[in-house]
Scaffold this active site. Sequence first.
Site, PDB file in Angstrom:
ATOM      1  N   VAL A 292       0.867  -1.130  -0.173  1.00 44.83           N
ATOM      2  CA  VAL A 292       0.006  -0.007  -0.006  1.00 44.83           C
ATOM      3  C   VAL A 292       0.855   1.276  -0.058  1.00 44.83           C
ATOM      4  O   VAL A 292       1.781   1.349   0.879  1.00 44.83           O
ATOM      5  CB  VAL A 292      -1.020   0.120   1.284  1.00 44.83           C
ATOM      6  CG1 VAL A 292      -1.769   1.190   1.433  1.00 44.83           C
ATOM      7  CG2 VAL A 292      -1.813  -1.386   1.133  1.00 44.83           C
ATOM      8  N   CYS A 293       0.540   2.482  -0.898  1.00 42.30           N
ATOM      9  CA  CYS A 293       1.134   3.452  -0.821  1.00 42.30           C
ATOM     10  C   CYS A 293       0.079   4.785  -0.924  1.00 42.30           C
ATOM     11  O   CYS A 293      -1.169   4.480  -0.842  1.00 42.30           O
ATOM     12  CB  CYS A 293       1.963   3.682  -1.956  1.00 42.30           C
ATOM     13  SG  CYS A 293       1.590   4.013  -3.710  1.00 42.30           S
ATOM     14  N   GLY A 294       0.596   5.819  -0.908  1.00 44.16           N
ATOM     15  CA  GLY A 294      -0.290   7.088  -0.873  1.00 44.16           C
ATOM     16  C   GLY A 294      -1.303   6.936  -2.249  1.00 44.16           C
ATOM     17  O   GLY A 294      -2.613   7.122  -1.811  1.00 44.16           O
TER      18      GLY A 294
ATOM     19  N   GLY B 115      -1.065   4.433  -4.983  1.00 41.03           N
ATOM     20  CA  GLY B 115      -1.507   3.169  -5.625  1.00 41.03           C
ATOM     21  C   GLY B 115      -0.844   3.038  -6.830  1.00 41.03           C
ATOM     22  O   GLY B 115      -1.188   1.983  -7.375  1.00 41.03           O
TER      23      GLY B 115
ATOM     24  N   VAL C 288      -3.595   3.673  -0.434  1.00 36.89           N
ATOM     25  CA  VAL C 288      -4.150   3.828   0.735  1.00 36.89           C
ATOM     26  C   VAL C 288      -5.559   4.015   1.188  1.00 36.89           C
ATOM     27  O   VAL C 288      -6.212   3.369   1.987  1.00 36.89           O
ATOM     28  CB  VAL C 288      -3.529   4.638   1.919  1.00 36.89           C
ATOM     29  CG1 VAL C 288      -3.739   5.976   1.640  1.00 36.89           C
ATOM     30  CG2 VAL C 288      -3.531   4.593   3.650  1.00 36.89           C
TER      31      VAL C 288
END
Length: 101
Positions: A8-10, A12, A41
């Site tokens: 998961v990242c800010g 995607g 996220v």
Amino acid sequence: MTVRILAVCGNGQGSSMIMKMKVDQFLTQSNIDHTVNSCAVGEYKSELSGADIIIASTHIAGEITVTGNKYVVGVRNMLSPADFGPKLLEVIKAHFPQDVK
């Protein structure tokens, strides 16, 4: 059974996609039965049913809430196996030992 990882990242798009590839490569070399997906996220809740472990940078990991047999691994350097590898293996060996070949 296969341990299911969600990167998961800010947004995607960038970091989580690269992290997905790095985690996949690391777990393959570590002989762990796994799948890896990625998302932003803001989308992780809709992806939780298909994940056992969520891996994210430490500042995003604090925003992720899980229950039951799901685990969050927060890492400083998402792209460095030297950083995420030991943390991820610790969770896998403790909670998903059947996936270690």
